[in-house]
Motif scaffolding. Sequence first.
Motif: not given
Length: 290
Positions: A40, A64, A69, A120, A122-124, A145, A175, A210, A236
């Motif tokens: 991760c 990855r 983070k 990458q 991220g989802a956020r 994502k 994810r 995830q 991961e």
Amino acid sequence: LKGIPEYRLARKSHRPEGSVICIGDTEIGGKELLMIAGPCAVETEEQLFAIAQKVSDLGIKFLRGGAYKPRTSPYKFQGLQEPGLKLLSNVSKEFNLNIVTEVMDISLLDVVYPHTDIIQIGARNMKNYHLLRALGETDKPILLKRGMDATIEEWLLAAEYILLGGNEQVILCERGIRTFDNSNRNTLDLAGVALVKQLTHLPVIVDPSQATGNRNLIEATSLASIAVGGDGLMIEVHNNPEDALSDGPQSMYLKQFERMLPSLQNMATASNRIIDLKTAIQPVQVQEIH
Ligand code: PEP
Ligand code: MN
């Protein structure tokens, strides 16, 4: 079903034959499945090298690891940041691995850029439209994502922002989404993957880590992801998941990951796809039945 969708560059009819994104000798969205594995987060030199060594020994070409983070709690490990990026570049050279790492903010795009082969998102950040526009102007592939609260249409419109800027190298990544049921960390939308494969020409991969939050569900969900037509997996793994600084419970043991690969290869074969690995872990031959 609902008329012509607003995502015109992302939609299937824009490129009915499908998009293939080339990185080195890997063709993403082609017959070969993209396999990405790694921790991760980048934690230490020892950790990253141990994991990279194993990943590379198995014949996986993409590592990855987050250097930045996006943690829900500000009290939790936030990533090694710039020193983490340097470690990624070092292992990339040492083991000839392509790197996948996250850009959390537009101000970090130039910082991360030289250290990664796939950026990458991220989802956020799936709905960070300012960032998406900036990604449209880069020349590196983007792993986008799905936001944990995003509809498929919102996800494809997010991809559209990147495509519109001229960057055609978008890889979608399911994810898991938030639903009423929290038995799993998220709810893996496998029907969504199958649907997106019909709606768009872009490659679609799955991150079962995830999605499930549970290393013992990775094999089942990975097999299913291949079966529904996913173009790859991002998983991961950790050399010591008990002590991982993030996402330990969903990180597979290196041995556990290795043992799962032949069954994924068999599923790939059954789906007329390929997982290209070192010859040492060729799939168990399925007996011919006459
Ligand atoms: C991750 O890949 O470790 C991660 C933070 O993913 P997501 O953005 O999907 O939560
Ligand atoms: Mn994670």
